[in-house]
Design a protein around this motif. Sequence first.
Motif, PDB file in Angstrom:
ATOM      1  N   VAL A   1      40.691  34.698  47.726  1.00 21.93           N
ATOM      2  CA  VAL A   1      41.680  35.192  46.774  1.00 21.93           C
ATOM      3  C   VAL A   1      42.628  36.172  47.455  1.00 21.93           C
ATOM      4  CG1 VAL A   1      42.000  36.618  44.710  1.00 21.93           C
ATOM      5  CG2 VAL A   1      40.274  34.802  44.721  1.00 21.93           C
ATOM      6  N   ARG A   2      42.097  37.084  48.250  1.00 26.48           N
ATOM      7  CA  ARG A   2      42.961  38.056  48.940  1.00 26.48           C
ATOM      8  C   ARG A   2      43.966  37.352  49.840  1.00 26.48           C
ATOM      9  NH1 ARG A   2      38.167  41.320  48.991  1.00 26.48           N
ATOM     10  NH2 ARG A   2      37.544  40.585  51.056  1.00 26.48           N
TER      11      ARG A   2
ATOM     12  N   GLU B   1      30.941  36.740  44.830  1.00 28.60           N
ATOM     13  CA  GLU B   1      32.126  37.477  45.237  1.00 28.60           C
ATOM     14  C   GLU B   1      32.433  37.289  46.718  1.00 28.60           C
ATOM     15  OE1 GLU B   1      31.252  41.455  44.054  1.00 28.60           O
ATOM     16  OE2 GLU B   1      31.835  41.145  41.966  1.00 28.60           O
TER      17      GLU B   1
ATOM     18  N   ALA C   1      45.345  37.376  40.569  1.00 34.42           N
ATOM     19  CA  ALA C   1      44.056  37.109  41.201  1.00 34.42           C
ATOM     20  C   ALA C   1      43.188  36.198  40.350  1.00 34.42           C
ATOM     21  CB  ALA C   1      43.324  38.423  41.478  1.00 34.42           C
TER      22      ALA C   1
ATOM     23  N   ILE D   1      45.406  42.431  40.472  1.00 39.78           N
ATOM     24  CA  ILE D   1      44.097  42.398  41.136  1.00 39.78           C
ATOM     25  C   ILE D   1      43.099  43.209  40.308  1.00 39.78           C
ATOM     26  CG2 ILE D   1      42.850  42.802  43.293  1.00 39.78           C
ATOM     27  CD1 ILE D   1      45.609  43.019  44.671  1.00 39.78           C
TER      28      ILE D   1
ATOM     29  N   HIS E   1      36.213  36.190  46.846  1.00 41.32           N
ATOM     30  CA  HIS E   1      37.177  37.267  47.047  1.00 41.32           C
ATOM     31  C   HIS E   1      37.996  37.178  48.327  1.00 41.32           C
ATOM     32  CE1 HIS E   1      35.227  40.159  43.885  1.00 41.32           C
ATOM     33  NE2 HIS E   1      35.571  38.984  43.397  1.00 41.32           N
TER      34      HIS E   1
ATOM     35  N   GLN F   1      31.820  46.759  37.060  1.00 41.89           N
ATOM     36  CA  GLN F   1      33.084  47.112  37.689  1.00 41.89           C
ATOM     37  C   GLN F   1      33.081  48.571  38.125  1.00 41.89           C
ATOM     38  OE1 GLN F   1      36.253  46.086  34.938  1.00 41.89           O
ATOM     39  NE2 GLN F   1      36.213  43.956  35.616  1.00 41.89           N
TER      40      GLN F   1
ATOM     41  N   LEU G   1      39.925  43.600  40.431  1.00 41.62           N
ATOM     42  CA  LEU G   1      38.845  44.256  41.172  1.00 41.62           C
ATOM     43  C   LEU G   1      39.354  44.968  42.425  1.00 41.62           C
ATOM     44  CD1 LEU G   1      36.063  41.526  40.819  1.00 41.62           C
ATOM     45  CD2 LEU G   1      36.476  43.548  39.385  1.00 41.62           C
TER      46      LEU G   1
ATOM     47  N   ALA H   1      41.668  32.883  41.744  1.00 46.39           N
ATOM     48  CA  ALA H   1      40.215  32.701  41.755  1.00 46.39           C
ATOM     49  C   ALA H   1      39.821  31.327  41.234  1.00 46.39           C
ATOM     50  CB  ALA H   1      39.538  33.791  40.933  1.00 46.39           C
TER      51      ALA H   1
ATOM     52  N   ALA I   1      36.909  46.344  45.649  1.00 48.47           N
ATOM     53  CA  ALA I   1      37.043  45.857  47.025  1.00 48.47           C
ATOM     54  C   ALA I   1      37.315  47.001  47.985  1.00 48.47           C
ATOM     55  CB  ALA I   1      38.165  44.824  47.109  1.00 48.47           C
TER      56      ALA I   1
END
Length: 208
Positions: free
Chosen positions: A93-94, A86, A33, A113, A90, A163, A115, A37, A119
């Motif tokens: 990225v997914r 994000e 990821a 991944i 994000h 986080q 994070l 990113a 998510a």
Amino acid sequence: MAHYTVALTGGIASGKSEVERRFRALGLHVADADIAAREVVAPGTPGLAEVVQAFGPGALGPDGTMDRAAMRRRVFADEAARRRLEAIIHPRVRAALRAACEAAPGPYAIAAIPLFAEAGAEAYAPWVDRVLVVDVPVEVQLERLLRRDGIDEALAWRMIRAQATRGERLAVADDVIVNDVPLEALDAEVASLHRRYLLTSGAKPGQP
């Protein structure tokens, strides 16, 4: 094409990259990821254009790429800004990770991944089959982060607290590697998990 995906996650400075490196050495395809990113906000991409639209030209460095250090300082001091960034990065990225894992050779793929817990497992439910968490005490995270990034303690704590908590990560785990041991101890743990994932994914004996 891989038909089974393991999400590899853990808090910042937990040692995920060391675990990832060992899976790669076993011949597994790893979709990272952090790499995705960077790619989704590379110069000329719609992602970078949206970042500049949201944050202004100060989001860029002299070379026209996103100034990651400046943006990190900015978003970890402003939760609304972090969530805005994000929301741009994000989803892209997914999508990139899913495509990479589904196209990967071998019986299963690893999606690194960081994070994942933030998510929510439901964001990855359609294509992630199992979750491996690399776990360390928060004090170890802090010590490693200070040593690795050369930042002050206040910023390090903001990054950790932005986080998911340790408990939240463990709550989504199917498997856990406690990574506060010497690095060589990881070899046996990763090899054991690899054998388990081969069986779970339905790989035939002799497959990598």
